[in-house]
Scaffold this motif. Structure first.
Motif, PDB file in Angstrom:
ATOM      1  N   ALA A  35       0.910  -1.271   0.092  1.00 32.19           N
ATOM      2  CA  ALA A  35      -0.041  -0.031  -0.122  1.00 32.19           C
ATOM      3  C   ALA A  35       0.929   1.303   0.035  1.00 32.19           C
ATOM      4  O   ALA A  35       0.590   2.222  -0.763  1.00 32.19           O
ATOM      5  N   GLN A  36       1.998   1.327   0.734  1.00 36.29           N
ATOM      6  CA  GLN A  36       2.818   2.458   1.007  1.00 36.29           C
ATOM      7  C   GLN A  36       3.512   2.568  -0.505  1.00 36.29           C
ATOM      8  O   GLN A  36       3.694   3.878  -0.941  1.00 36.29           O
ATOM      9  N   GLN A  37       3.903   1.634  -1.218  1.00 32.94           N
ATOM     10  CA  GLN A  37       4.544   1.580  -2.513  1.00 32.94           C
ATOM     11  C   GLN A  37       3.554   2.206  -3.525  1.00 32.94           C
ATOM     12  O   GLN A  37       4.011   3.056  -4.499  1.00 32.94           O
ATOM     13  N   MET A  38       2.444   1.608  -3.344  1.00 32.00           N
ATOM     14  CA  MET A  38       1.198   1.998  -4.365  1.00 32.00           C
ATOM     15  C   MET A  38       0.815   3.679  -4.114  1.00 32.00           C
ATOM     16  O   MET A  38       0.650   4.440  -5.091  1.00 32.00           O
ATOM     17  N   ALA A  39       0.897   4.186  -2.865  1.00 34.62           N
ATOM     18  CA  ALA A  39       0.719   5.533  -2.570  1.00 34.62           C
ATOM     19  C   ALA A  39       1.876   6.279  -2.961  1.00 34.62           C
ATOM     20  O   ALA A  39       1.702   7.478  -3.483  1.00 34.62           O
ATOM     21  N   ALA A  40       3.189   5.805  -3.320  1.00 34.56           N
ATOM     22  CA  ALA A  40       4.384   6.569  -3.636  1.00 34.56           C
ATOM     23  C   ALA A  40       4.438   6.653  -5.317  1.00 34.56           C
ATOM     24  O   ALA A  40       5.164   7.206  -5.658  1.00 34.56           O
ATOM     25  N   SER A  41       3.856   5.527  -5.447  1.00 32.88           N
ATOM     26  CA  SER A  41       3.897   5.353  -7.065  1.00 32.88           C
ATOM     27  C   SER A  41       2.816   6.346  -7.844  1.00 32.88           C
ATOM     28  O   SER A  41       1.699   6.381  -7.669  1.00 32.88           O
ATOM     29  N   GLU A  42       3.468   7.416  -8.601  1.00 28.03           N
ATOM     30  CA  GLU A  42       2.526   8.290  -9.440  1.00 28.03           C
ATOM     31  C   GLU A  42       2.456   7.962 -10.906  1.00 28.03           C
ATOM     32  O   GLU A  42       3.293   7.382 -11.539  1.00 28.03           O
ATOM     33  N   VAL A  43       1.299   8.291 -11.197  1.00 21.18           N
ATOM     34  CA  VAL A  43       0.923   8.203 -12.634  1.00 21.18           C
ATOM     35  C   VAL A  43       0.560   9.344 -13.352  1.00 21.18           C
ATOM     36  O   VAL A  43      -0.520  10.053 -12.622  1.00 21.18           O
ATOM     37  N   LEU A  99      -6.326   6.463  -7.589  1.00 18.81           N
ATOM     38  CA  LEU A  99      -7.004   5.950  -8.684  1.00 18.81           C
ATOM     39  C   LEU A  99      -7.996   4.498  -8.378  1.00 18.81           C
ATOM     40  O   LEU A  99      -8.389   3.992  -9.344  1.00 18.81           O
ATOM     41  N   GLY A 100      -7.668   4.332  -7.109  1.00 17.77           N
ATOM     42  CA  GLY A 100      -8.518   3.182  -6.616  1.00 17.77           C
ATOM     43  C   GLY A 100      -7.969   1.773  -6.464  1.00 17.77           C
ATOM     44  O   GLY A 100      -8.421   0.872  -6.248  1.00 17.77           O
ATOM     45  N   PHE A 101      -6.599   1.880  -6.933  1.00 18.01           N
ATOM     46  CA  PHE A 101      -5.942   0.429  -6.514  1.00 18.01           C
ATOM     47  C   PHE A 101      -5.687   0.145  -5.285  1.00 18.01           C
ATOM     48  O   PHE A 101      -5.562   0.910  -4.455  1.00 18.01           O
ATOM     49  N   GLN A 102      -5.949  -1.062  -4.944  1.00 13.64           N
ATOM     50  CA  GLN A 102      -5.680  -1.266  -3.393  1.00 13.64           C
ATOM     51  C   GLN A 102      -4.777  -2.940  -3.457  1.00 13.64           C
ATOM     52  O   GLN A 102      -4.761  -3.411  -4.228  1.00 13.64           O
ATOM     53  N   PRO A 103      -4.138  -2.693  -2.209  1.00 16.42           N
ATOM     54  CA  PRO A 103      -3.098  -3.904  -1.976  1.00 16.42           C
ATOM     55  C   PRO A 103      -4.100  -5.173  -1.723  1.00 16.42           C
ATOM     56  O   PRO A 103      -5.467  -4.852  -1.007  1.00 16.42           O
ATOM     57  N   THR A 104      -3.761  -6.225  -1.938  1.00 18.85           N
ATOM     58  CA  THR A 104      -4.322  -7.306  -1.606  1.00 18.85           C
ATOM     59  C   THR A 104      -4.002  -7.972  -0.294  1.00 18.85           C
ATOM     60  O   THR A 104      -2.696  -8.044   0.039  1.00 18.85           O
ATOM     61  N   PHE A 105      -5.014  -8.229   0.555  1.00 22.17           N
ATOM     62  CA  PHE A 105      -4.511  -8.654   2.013  1.00 22.17           C
ATOM     63  C   PHE A 105      -5.094 -10.160   1.933  1.00 22.17           C
ATOM     64  O   PHE A 105      -5.756 -10.808   1.062  1.00 22.17           O
ATOM     65  N   TYR A 106      -4.107 -10.888   2.693  1.00 20.81           N
ATOM     66  CA  TYR A 106      -4.505 -12.541   2.495  1.00 20.81           C
ATOM     67  C   TYR A 106      -4.807 -13.140   4.034  1.00 20.81           C
ATOM     68  O   TYR A 106      -4.199 -12.187   4.985  1.00 20.81           O
ATOM     69  N   ALA A 107      -5.588 -14.065   4.458  1.00 17.66           N
ATOM     70  CA  ALA A 107      -5.777 -14.503   5.573  1.00 17.66           C
ATOM     71  C   ALA A 107      -5.793 -16.090   5.462  1.00 17.66           C
ATOM     72  O   ALA A 107      -6.282 -16.927   4.413  1.00 17.66           O
TER      73      ALA A 107
END
Length: 157
Positions: free
Chosen positions: A42-50, A62-70
């Protein structure tokens, strides 16, 4: 037979509670590592700019979300098989001979006695551990906090 009680005690004293406890601890540790990884993504997605047109967006906005696993289930399976065998063999063979010609008679006899007792023991063990992992959406408060943070940063720019 001294082998059977020793083998039986060894199989019965298998540390099943310890195995189950270690499985639980391992799953909890793995779950924490998966959660940390999702937060880092999530932090990497927040730092990645387009750049789209003349505007710059981060992936979260832009609506991308990290995937969580359980982990949804874990199974420990253990199979033990042991075989104990005992056999006794007892044998007797008797032979007799009579010999003589005109005159004294000679007799001969032989007796062969045998006894054997055999023991054998074998043990086999097999175990497996399986865990089921599913992906989940990120927690909504987490996503909302990320969006608020980046909306605030965008408004300050």
């Amino acid at each position: 037979m001294a082998v059977a009680p020793k083998l039986t005690r060894a199989l019965i004293s298998a540390p099943l509670p310890t195995i189950i406890e270690q499985l639980g601890v391992s799953i909890a540790s793995a779950q924490a590592a998966l959660d940390r990884n999702s937060v880092q993504v999530a932090q990497q997605m927040a730092a990645s700019e387009v750049e789209i047109g003349d505007e710059t967006f981060n992936l979260i906005s832009l609506g991308f979300q990290p995937t969580f696993y359980a982990f949804t289930e874990a199974t420990v399976e253990s199979k033990l098989s042991f075989t104990l065998m005992e056999s006794n063999e007892f044998g007797i063979s008797v032979g007799a001979e009579v010999g003589g010609f005109a005159g004294p008679v000679m007799f001969g006899a032989s007796v062969d006695v045998s006894y054997s007792r055999k023991y054998s023991a074998s043990a086999e063990g097999q175990s497996s551990i399986a865990a089921r992992l599913v992906s989940l959406p990120p927690p909504e408060p987490f996503v909302a906090a990320l969006r608020r943070t980046f909306e605030t940063e965008a408004a300050e720019d």
